[in-house]
Enzyme design. Structure first.
Site, short mmCIF file in Angstrom:
data_model
loop_
_atom_site.label_atom_id
_atom_site.label_comp_id
_atom_site.label_asym_id
_atom_site.label_seq_id
_atom_site.Cartn_x
_atom_site.Cartn_y
_atom_site.Cartn_z
N SER A 125 0.83 -1.19 0.07
CA SER A 125 0.12 0.08 -0.16
C SER A 125 0.98 1.18 -0.17
O SER A 125 1.95 1.15 0.77
CB SER A 125 -0.81 -0.09 1.22
OG SER A 125 -1.54 1.17 1.43
N TYR A 150 -2.12 -0.95 11.01
CA TYR A 150 -2.18 -1.55 9.41
C TYR A 150 -0.96 -1.50 8.67
O TYR A 150 -0.48 -2.36 8.04
CB TYR A 150 -3.50 -1.15 9.20
CG TYR A 150 -3.64 -1.22 7.65
CD1 TYR A 150 -3.94 -2.59 7.05
CD2 TYR A 150 -3.48 -0.22 6.75
CE1 TYR A 150 -4.03 -2.81 5.76
CE2 TYR A 150 -3.46 -0.39 5.52
CZ TYR A 150 -4.04 -1.88 4.88
OH TYR A 150 -3.88 -1.79 3.43
N LYS A 154 1.93 -3.70 6.66
CA LYS A 154 2.52 -3.81 5.17
C LYS A 154 4.14 -3.51 5.23
O LYS A 154 4.84 -4.23 4.11
CB LYS A 154 1.82 -2.70 4.28
CG LYS A 154 0.27 -2.64 4.34
CD LYS A 154 0.07 -4.00 3.66
CE LYS A 154 -1.52 -4.33 3.54
NZ LYS A 154 -1.89 -5.54 3.11
P1 NAD Z 1 -10.92 -6.97 1.86
O1 NAD Z 1 -11.14 -6.99 3.13
O2 NAD Z 1 -12.16 -6.81 0.79
O3 NAD Z 1 -10.25 -8.64 1.16
C1 NAD Z 1 -9.30 -9.30 2.02
C2 NAD Z 1 -9.99 -10.61 2.02
O4 NAD Z 1 -8.99 -11.34 2.85
C3 NAD Z 1 -11.42 -10.96 2.55
O5 NAD Z 1 -12.12 -11.48 2.03
C4 NAD Z 1 -11.06 -11.29 4.00
O6 NAD Z 1 -12.18 -12.29 4.29
C5 NAD Z 1 -9.67 -12.32 3.61
N1 NAD Z 1 -9.05 -12.55 4.78
C6 NAD Z 1 -8.51 -11.68 5.74
N2 NAD Z 1 -7.52 -12.58 6.49
C7 NAD Z 1 -7.79 -13.60 6.27
C8 NAD Z 1 -7.19 -14.93 6.72
N3 NAD Z 1 -6.32 -14.91 7.72
N4 NAD Z 1 -7.39 -16.33 5.83
C9 NAD Z 1 -8.26 -16.09 4.72
N5 NAD Z 1 -8.87 -14.87 4.45
C10 NAD Z 1 -8.54 -13.81 5.00
O7 NAD Z 1 -9.93 -5.86 1.34
P2 NAD Z 1 -9.40 -5.40 0.03
O8 NAD Z 1 -9.75 -3.95 -0.02
O9 NAD Z 1 -9.73 -6.48 -1.11
O10 NAD Z 1 -7.89 -5.51 0.13
C11 NAD Z 1 -7.02 -6.56 -0.19
C12 NAD Z 1 -5.55 -6.55 0.23
O11 NAD Z 1 -5.15 -5.23 -0.27
C13 NAD Z 1 -5.50 -6.24 1.74
O12 NAD Z 1 -4.32 -7.01 2.10
C14 NAD Z 1 -5.36 -4.71 1.74
O13 NAD Z 1 -4.45 -4.43 3.15
C15 NAD Z 1 -4.52 -4.34 0.66
N6 NAD Z 1 -4.66 -3.01 0.45
C16 NAD Z 1 -6.04 -2.32 0.40
C17 NAD Z 1 -6.16 -1.40 0.11
C18 NAD Z 1 -7.81 -0.60 -0.14
O14 NAD Z 1 -7.90 0.64 0.27
N7 NAD Z 1 -8.84 -1.54 -0.31
C19 NAD Z 1 -5.07 -0.28 -0.27
C20 NAD Z 1 -3.76 -0.94 -0.20
C21 NAD Z 1 -3.68 -2.13 0.09
N1 UFG Z 2 -12.65 11.29 3.82
C1 UFG Z 2 -13.44 12.22 4.20
N2 UFG Z 2 -14.72 11.96 4.96
C2 UFG Z 2 -14.77 10.36 5.04
C3 UFG Z 2 -13.97 9.42 4.76
C4 UFG Z 2 -12.74 9.97 4.04
O1 UFG Z 2 -13.39 13.34 4.07
O2 UFG Z 2 -16.06 10.12 5.49
C5 UFG Z 2 -11.50 11.75 3.35
C6 UFG Z 2 -10.04 11.49 3.90
O3 UFG Z 2 -9.85 12.54 5.11
C7 UFG Z 2 -8.80 11.38 2.83
C8 UFG Z 2 -9.99 10.83 1.61
O4 UFG Z 2 -11.17 11.31 1.96
O5 UFG Z 2 -8.37 12.62 2.65
C9 UFG Z 2 -9.59 9.47 1.40
O6 UFG Z 2 -9.78 8.84 2.72
P1 UFG Z 2 -9.83 7.25 2.77
O7 UFG Z 2 -10.48 6.76 3.99
O8 UFG Z 2 -11.03 6.76 1.54
O9 UFG Z 2 -8.48 6.57 2.19
P2 UFG Z 2 -7.20 7.03 2.78
O10 UFG Z 2 -6.25 7.84 1.97
O11 UFG Z 2 -7.18 7.59 4.37
O12 UFG Z 2 -6.39 5.50 2.87
C10 UFG Z 2 -6.66 4.52 2.04
C11 UFG Z 2 -6.99 3.02 2.72
C12 UFG Z 2 -5.74 2.62 3.53
C13 UFG Z 2 -4.53 2.75 2.40
C14 UFG Z 2 -4.19 4.10 1.93
C15 UFG Z 2 -3.20 4.19 0.97
O13 UFG Z 2 -8.06 3.24 3.47
O14 UFG Z 2 -5.70 1.33 3.64
O15 UFG Z 2 -5.55 4.51 1.11
O16 UFG Z 2 -3.26 3.12 0.20
F1 UFG Z 2 -3.35 2.39 3.32
#
Ligand code: NAD
Ligand code: UFG
Length: 340
Positions: A125, A150, A154
């Site tokens: 991330s 979190y 990573k």
């Molecule tokens: P998500 O929660 O929708 O998907 C993760 C999946 O992994 C879920 O289905 C959950 O049930 C499963 N899971 C969690 N722990 C597990 C375990 N121990 N065994 C088996 N299954 C397990 O999240 P996502 O948004 O699809 O994110 C996927 C990956 O990408 C995560 O590692 C997250 O940290 C990373 N990531 C997400 C974002 C974001 O903003 N969505 C940004 C950067 C990185």
């Molecule tokens: N925001 C609002 N109101 C809300 C939610 C968010 O104003 O109700 C704003 C936040 O302050 C931020 C922007 O919208 O400025 C985006 O916020 P998000 O929570 O959607 O995303 P972040 O950038 O905080 O974080 C996301 C993921 C993390 C990841 C990160 C970088 O949640 O898992 O991007 O990849 F690590």
């Protein structure tokens, strides 16, 4: 054709990646414990792809159960999504985050080594760039200063994988640093389906637009940005899915032990601009108020995309309007998320 194991493949990014892998002709095996997803996603994937993928309901923290997947399938590559991802929750229950995210990864990579599944892609991330204000973030930008457990998981896992790669001469690893994944599949059948009240901007706006939540609070309008609200690099989840296919192809054709790529668009969008784009997509105003800053937020985050473009051949195809319209389609077709 080679087989890709997708732990966490029932989740938001995992399910969209499975669609892109299937489109590219890969065989896919999915593992998930449904901690943050629902079995219905497997039916939806079948509707989209016309294929029913082998599925194991297993917690990756249970290594011996996970071993059965490697015993029963010849796995060539792994894309590891199985982790917990809620930033705020990770502050309240840090040990759960460290235990789940690290153990799940360590078990999977250990079995990958044992069973010679020697191409490994990890969901990292942009959060590993921490509180730096030096944008755009390049793959060479300094890491650390994460603001929550979190983010540290990573950062730690990137290091664990680098260390592991030294010990296993056959293993090739790709660290993908996602910026802000949003949007949904064009069919409206799969999308982001958070438990309870969403923490992230797009799921929250969708619920306000759909009438389930009353109003969005914009977290601060006094940042040093053109309209005072924070800027992020939103990337369509379908683009992210194809980025993973490119990563597998890259590992197939290169000898590098560890490669790192940002997956973003390189374009920043402010919170106010995101609200306006969503209003255009849904055709009505999004009720919102300005509130205080959210602790831990940085003013501006966006990706340098040159390396992913030149080396991976990755370029995002969708813009913010596509992200909003697909999100809205998913919201209107599934106002309460997936059944189950
Ligand atoms: P998500 O929660 O929708 O998907 C993760 C999946 O992994 C879920 O289905 C959950 O049930 C499963 N899971 C969690 N722990 C597990 C375990 N121990 N065994 C088996 N299954 C397990 O999240 P996502 O948004 O699809 O994110 C996927 C990956 O990408 C995560 O590692 C997250 O940290 C990373 N990531 C997400 C974002 C974001 O903003 N969505 C940004 C950067 C990185
Ligand atoms: N925001 C609002 N109101 C809300 C939610 C968010 O104003 O109700 C704003 C936040 O302050 C931020 C922007 O919208 O400025 C985006 O916020 P998000 O929570 O959607 O995303 P972040 O950038 O905080 O974080 C996301 C993921 C993390 C990841 C990160 C970088 O949640 O898992 O991007 O990849 F690590």
């Amino acid at each position: 054709m080679s087989t890709v194991l997708v732990p966490g493949g029932a989740g938001y990014i995992g399910s969209h990646t499975v669609v892109e892998l299937a489109k590219a002709g890969y065989d896919v095996v999915i593992v998930d414990n449904f901690y943050n997803s629902k079995p219905e996603v497997l039916n939806r994937l079948e509707k989209i792809t016309g294929r029913r993928f082998p599925f194991y309901e297993i917690d990756c923290c249970d290594k011996e159960k996970l071993r059965t997947v490697f015993e029963e399938n010849k796995i060539d590559a792994i894309i590891h999504f199985a982790g917990l991802k809620a930033v705020g929750e990770s502050v309240s229950i840090p040990l759960t985050y460290y235990r789940n995210n690290l153990t799940s990864l360590i078990n999977t990579v250990e079995l990958a080594g044992e069973y010679k599944a020697d191409k490994f892609v990890f969901s990292s991330s942009a959060t590993v760039y921490g509180m730096s204000e030096d944008v755009p973030f390049t793959e060479e930008s300094p890491l650390g200063m994460c603001t929550n457990p979190y983010g540290w998981t990573k950062w730690m896992i990137e290091q664990i994988l680098r260390d592991y790669s030294v010990s296993n001469p056959d293993m090739k690893i790709c660290l993908l640093r996602y910026f802000n994944p949003v949007g949904a599949h064009e069919s409206g059948l799969i999308g982001e389906d958070p438990r309870g009240i969403p923490n992230n901007l797009f799921p929250y706006i969708s619920k306000v637009a759909g009438g389930t939540l009353e109003k969005l609070t914009v977290f601060g309008d006094d940042y040093d940005t053109p309209d005072g609200t924070c800027i992020r690099d939103y990337i369509h989840v379908t683009d992210l899915g194809s980025g993973h296919v490119k990563a597998i192809e890259y590992l197939d054709s290169h000898d590098e032990k560890v490669c790192v790529f940002n997956l973003g668009t390189g374009r920043g969008t402010s919170v106010k601009e995101a609200v306006a784009a969503f209003e255009k997509a849904c055709g009505h105003e999004i009720n919102h108020v300005i509130g205080p800053r959210r602790p831990g937020d940085i003013a501006v985050s966006y990706a340098a995309t040159d390396k992913a473009f030149k080396e991976l051949g990755f370029k995002a195809q969708y813009d913010i309007d596509d992200m909003c319209s697909s999100c809205w389609k998913w919201q209107t077709m599934n106002p309460d998320g997936l059944p189950g």
